[in-house]
Design a protein around this motif. Sequence first.
Motif, PDB file in Angstrom:
ATOM      1  N   GLY A 154     -28.520 -23.408  21.980  1.00  0.00           N
ATOM      2  CA  GLY A 154     -27.815 -23.524  23.258  1.00  0.00           C
ATOM      3  C   GLY A 154     -28.419 -22.726  24.382  1.00  0.00           C
ATOM      4  N   HIS A 155     -28.837 -21.496  24.114  1.00  0.00           N
ATOM      5  CA  HIS A 155     -29.455 -20.706  25.180  1.00  0.00           C
ATOM      6  C   HIS A 155     -30.398 -19.669  24.617  1.00  0.00           C
ATOM      7  CE1 HIS A 155     -25.663 -18.280  24.522  1.00  0.00           C
ATOM      8  NE2 HIS A 155     -26.475 -17.248  24.700  1.00  0.00           N
ATOM      9  N   ILE A 156     -31.218 -19.136  25.521  1.00  0.00           N
ATOM     10  CA  ILE A 156     -32.156 -18.082  25.154  1.00  0.00           C
ATOM     11  C   ILE A 156     -32.035 -16.960  26.174  1.00  0.00           C
ATOM     12  CG2 ILE A 156     -34.061 -19.268  26.360  1.00  0.00           C
ATOM     13  CD1 ILE A 156     -35.947 -17.979  24.245  1.00  0.00           C
ATOM     14  N   PHE A 271     -30.617 -13.169  16.637  1.00  0.00           N
ATOM     15  CA  PHE A 271     -30.065 -14.518  16.487  1.00  0.00           C
ATOM     16  C   PHE A 271     -28.564 -14.422  16.781  1.00  0.00           C
ATOM     17  CE2 PHE A 271     -32.854 -17.434  13.794  1.00  0.00           C
ATOM     18  CZ  PHE A 271     -34.021 -16.717  13.997  1.00  0.00           C
ATOM     19  N   GLU A 272     -28.076 -15.324  17.604  1.00  0.00           N
ATOM     20  CA  GLU A 272     -26.661 -15.288  17.995  1.00  0.00           C
ATOM     21  C   GLU A 272     -26.002 -16.624  17.690  1.00  0.00           C
ATOM     22  OE1 GLU A 272     -24.746 -13.787  22.072  1.00  0.00           O
ATOM     23  OE2 GLU A 272     -25.679 -15.734  22.299  1.00  0.00           O
ATOM     24  N   THR A 273     -24.738 -16.571  17.271  1.00  0.00           N
ATOM     25  CA  THR A 273     -23.910 -17.769  17.325  1.00  0.00           C
ATOM     26  C   THR A 273     -22.996 -17.635  18.537  1.00  0.00           C
ATOM     27  OG1 THR A 273     -22.165 -16.814  15.934  1.00  0.00           O
ATOM     28  CG2 THR A 273     -23.865 -18.136  14.827  1.00  0.00           C
ATOM     29  N   ARG A 306     -26.775  -1.026  22.078  1.00  0.00           N
ATOM     30  CA  ARG A 306     -27.539  -1.525  20.937  1.00  0.00           C
ATOM     31  C   ARG A 306     -27.949  -2.986  21.118  1.00  0.00           C
ATOM     32  NH1 ARG A 306     -22.242  -1.463  19.360  1.00  0.00           N
ATOM     33  NH2 ARG A 306     -21.382  -3.231  18.206  1.00  0.00           N
ATOM     34  N   TYR A 307     -27.250  -3.653  22.033  1.00  0.00           N
ATOM     35  CA  TYR A 307     -27.572  -5.051  22.307  1.00  0.00           C
ATOM     36  C   TYR A 307     -28.840  -5.159  23.150  1.00  0.00           C
ATOM     37  CZ  TYR A 307     -26.634  -9.935  23.629  1.00  0.00           C
ATOM     38  OH  TYR A 307     -26.702 -11.282  23.827  1.00  0.00           O
ATOM     39  N   PHE A 308     -29.129  -4.122  23.939  1.00  0.00           N
ATOM     40  CA  PHE A 308     -30.266  -4.198  24.857  1.00  0.00           C
ATOM     41  C   PHE A 308     -31.441  -3.332  24.441  1.00  0.00           C
ATOM     42  CE2 PHE A 308     -26.695  -5.591  27.502  1.00  0.00           C
ATOM     43  CZ  PHE A 308     -27.189  -6.830  27.831  1.00  0.00           C
TER      44      PHE A 308
HETATM   45 FE   LIG Z   1     -26.127 -15.210  24.319  1.00  0.00          FE
END
Ligand SMILES: [Fe+2]
Length: 309
Positions: A154-156, A271-273, A306-308
């Motif tokens: 869906g997105h990057i 990797f994300e859902t 931690r996400y960045f």
């Molecule tokens: Fe996202």
Amino acid sequence: MRVKSLHHVSFAVTNLAQTRRFAQDFGLHTVSDDGQRLFMRTSGGDAWCYRAEQADARAFLGFGFAVESEDDLAEAVERHGATPIRTLDTPGGGLGVTLTSPAGLKIDLVTGIRGEQAGDPAPGLRLNEPGERSRLAVPQSHRELGPATLFRLGHIGLFLSDYAASAAWFETVLGMKRSDSLHPGNPAVTIVGFYRLDHGADWVDHHTLFLGQSDRTDAHHISFEVQDYEAQFRAHRWLEKQGWEPNWGVGRHPLGSHVFDVWFDPDRYRFETFSDTDVVNCNHEPGHYDVHTQDMDMWSSDSPERYFA
Ligand SMILES: [Fe+2]
């Protein structure tokens, strides 16, 4: 030009077999794997959406958008310096060209790829809410435990060393539209942008590209749509049980509204859902917010550091 959809992502990985094991646990299906090059797809009808190549060091090799026709490829060659139109040797065939962004990212444009048969979604949740019971004398639908069913890439998200130049390039060359953006306290400076596809009055995801100023240019995360947040909680528990490393979530972003859950692959790419995204169209008014006033997760007060990182 207006690109049609996000099509694929490509990475160099340090242990292809381990990457494949992770990606399968995450919900991707193997299309082909010769030990050096791995192609995978979702259950949503794509021929492929993820490529990994065995290498000594991890790297983000680029990504690709689908376009409507060969005319778009010709336009990319004539006006934007893309490589000559070539026949693709990747699953599903088709035609493609490659553009180079200002930050040096390789961005493919592809068309005419033969997709796979899309799988069926699981029965949707029917929620009995206080004061409103809609599921009467029927148990909640049961779903198999296991990897998530992914419906599409869906997105990057991208880290960019040259945010302003790259954002302008995505707008002018690929026709992306800014849905929202963030500034560091000075509205004249933009450091984060959420960009959507331009499909005019048709509804599209709030963002297909997430761009963030950084000291480097790299992939930040890749994100796949799943049915709903129950699918995400179940996938979260499944990945945990297989021993993979969570990064952030399950939570809900304020911009775009989607529920997210982020995991590290063996090379620590994210990797994300996602589920339940906002959809917008050409009537959307972009917001421009101070990054300090924006919580990144509406379900927790956890720092998004931690996400960045
Ligand atoms: Fe996202």
